[in-house]
Design a protein around this motif. Structure first.
Motif, short mmCIF file in Angstrom:
data_model
loop_
_atom_site.label_atom_id
_atom_site.label_comp_id
_atom_site.label_asym_id
_atom_site.label_seq_id
_atom_site.Cartn_x
_atom_site.Cartn_y
_atom_site.Cartn_z
N MET A 1 0.85 -1.19 0.00
CA MET A 1 0.00 0.00 0.00
C MET A 1 0.89 1.24 0.00
O MET A 1 1.72 1.41 0.89
CB MET A 1 -0.89 -0.01 1.25
N ARG A 2 0.71 2.07 -1.03
CA ARG A 2 1.48 3.31 -1.11
C ARG A 2 0.70 4.46 -0.51
O ARG A 2 -0.49 4.63 -0.79
CB ARG A 2 1.82 3.61 -2.56
N VAL A 3 1.38 5.24 0.31
CA VAL A 3 0.79 6.41 0.94
C VAL A 3 1.46 7.64 0.34
O VAL A 3 2.68 7.80 0.42
CB VAL A 3 0.98 6.39 2.47
N ASP A 96 -4.01 -1.81 6.17
CA ASP A 96 -4.18 -3.24 5.97
C ASP A 96 -5.62 -3.55 5.51
O ASP A 96 -5.83 -4.33 4.58
CB ASP A 96 -3.84 -4.00 7.25
N GLU A 97 -6.60 -2.92 6.15
CA GLU A 97 -8.00 -3.13 5.76
C GLU A 97 -8.26 -2.65 4.34
O GLU A 97 -8.97 -3.31 3.58
CB GLU A 97 -8.93 -2.40 6.74
N LEU A 98 -7.71 -1.50 3.98
CA LEU A 98 -7.90 -0.98 2.62
C LEU A 98 -7.24 -1.88 1.59
O LEU A 98 -7.80 -2.11 0.51
CB LEU A 98 -7.35 0.44 2.51
N GLU A 99 -6.08 -2.40 1.92
CA GLU A 99 -5.38 -3.31 1.00
C GLU A 99 -6.19 -4.59 0.78
O GLU A 99 -6.29 -5.09 -0.34
CB GLU A 99 -4.00 -3.64 1.56
N LYS A 100 -6.80 -5.09 1.85
CA LYS A 100 -7.64 -6.29 1.73
C LYS A 100 -8.85 -6.04 0.84
O LYS A 100 -9.39 -6.97 0.25
CB LYS A 100 -8.08 -6.77 3.12
N LYS A 101 -9.27 -4.77 0.74
CA LYS A 101 -10.40 -4.41 -0.12
C LYS A 101 -9.95 -4.12 -1.55
O LYS A 101 -10.76 -3.76 -2.40
CB LYS A 101 -11.13 -3.20 0.45
N GLY A 102 -8.65 -4.25 -1.82
CA GLY A 102 -8.16 -4.10 -3.17
C GLY A 102 -7.53 -2.76 -3.50
O GLY A 102 -7.11 -2.54 -4.64
N TYR A 103 -7.46 -1.85 -2.56
CA TYR A 103 -6.84 -0.56 -2.83
C TYR A 103 -5.33 -0.70 -2.76
O TYR A 103 -4.79 -1.46 -1.95
CB TYR A 103 -7.33 0.50 -1.83
N THR A 104 -4.62 0.07 -3.60
CA THR A 104 -3.16 -0.02 -3.64
C THR A 104 -2.48 1.26 -3.17
O THR A 104 -1.28 1.26 -2.93
CB THR A 104 -2.67 -0.36 -5.06
N GLU A 105 -3.23 2.35 -3.08
CA GLU A 105 -2.65 3.61 -2.62
C GLU A 105 -3.72 4.50 -2.02
O GLU A 105 -4.91 4.35 -2.30
CB GLU A 105 -1.92 4.33 -3.76
N ILE A 106 -3.25 5.43 -1.17
CA ILE A 106 -4.14 6.44 -0.58
C ILE A 106 -3.46 7.80 -0.68
O ILE A 106 -2.24 7.90 -0.78
CB ILE A 106 -4.48 6.16 0.90
N ALA A 107 -4.28 8.83 -0.64
CA ALA A 107 -3.79 10.20 -0.54
C ALA A 107 -4.01 10.65 0.90
O ALA A 107 -5.13 10.70 1.38
CB ALA A 107 -4.55 11.11 -1.51
N LEU A 108 -2.93 10.95 1.57
CA LEU A 108 -2.98 11.48 2.93
C LEU A 108 -3.01 12.99 2.82
O LEU A 108 -2.10 13.60 2.23
CB LEU A 108 -1.74 11.00 3.70
N ILE A 109 -4.08 13.62 3.36
CA ILE A 109 -4.26 15.05 3.12
C ILE A 109 -4.30 15.88 4.40
O ILE A 109 -4.75 17.02 4.38
CB ILE A 109 -5.50 15.31 2.23
N GLY A 110 -3.80 15.35 5.49
CA GLY A 110 -3.68 16.14 6.72
C GLY A 110 -4.76 15.86 7.73
O GLY A 110 -5.59 14.99 7.53
#
Length: 176
Positions: A1-3, A96-110
């Motif tokens: 998972m990329r942040v 970990d939960e997001l990765e299990k749902k198939g997501y590979t990256e998130i945008a952290l916005i503060g």
């Protein structure tokens, strides 16, 4: 998972004008960059204060809000359905939960406290930092606290307009 941390700051290193609800001190080009990258990623993670300043979920993205009291926001969560979630999960469990749902990256916005939580757990892979040509009376920096040294390397510098630059950093041990 990329942040990917997506932030804008003033020349003097502030991300918010002190005692102000004015959010739009950044340039139109920075706001366009923010919109495009976060929409492309599709999942944004923010803290409760950032969500309250924005006032509603960002459209066309899943919005996840970290808060110590997610139960307080159940009605708001229900109002927006599958586009808004409040959680008190620590960053690594959330990812970990997001990765299990198939997501590979998130945008952290503060905001700065949430950014610090992710940084201290060594979870930030990339930083997109716009520098706006303003000096403001600000009360927040990108990170609220830093307890260790975290090393990034400059990957790219881009002009968003005549006066605004976008810096793109990669975590030192991260290779694309």
């Amino acid at each position: 998972m990329r942040v990917k941390l997506i932030m804008v700051q003033s020349i003097n290193g502030k991300i918010r004008i002190k005692n102000s609800s004015q959010r739009s001190w950044s340039s139109a080009e920075d706001r366009e960059h923010f919109y495009n990258i976060t929409e492309d990623i599709g999942v944004v993670v923010m803290g409760r204060k950032t969500f309250e300043e924005i006032g509603s979920p960002l459209k066309k993205r899943i919005n996840i809000v970290l808060t110590g009291n997610p139960e307080k926001y159940k009605e708001v969560e229900l109002k927006y359905g599958k586009y808004l979630y409040f959680t008190d999960n620590p960053p690594e469990i959330l990812l970990d939960e997001l990765e299990k749902k198939g997501y590979t990256e998130i945008a952290l916005i503060g905001g700065s406290t949430i950014n610090s939580l992710f940084l201290e757990k060594n979870l930030i892979d990339e930083i997109f930092l716009s520098i706006e040509p303003v000096i403001i009376e600000g009360d927040l920096s990108i990170f609220n606290y830093v307890n260790d040294k975290h090393t990034f390397k400059l990957n790219d510098v881009k002009r968003l307009n005549k006066d605004t630059i976008l810096l793109h950093y990669l975590k030192r041990d991260y290779e694309e």
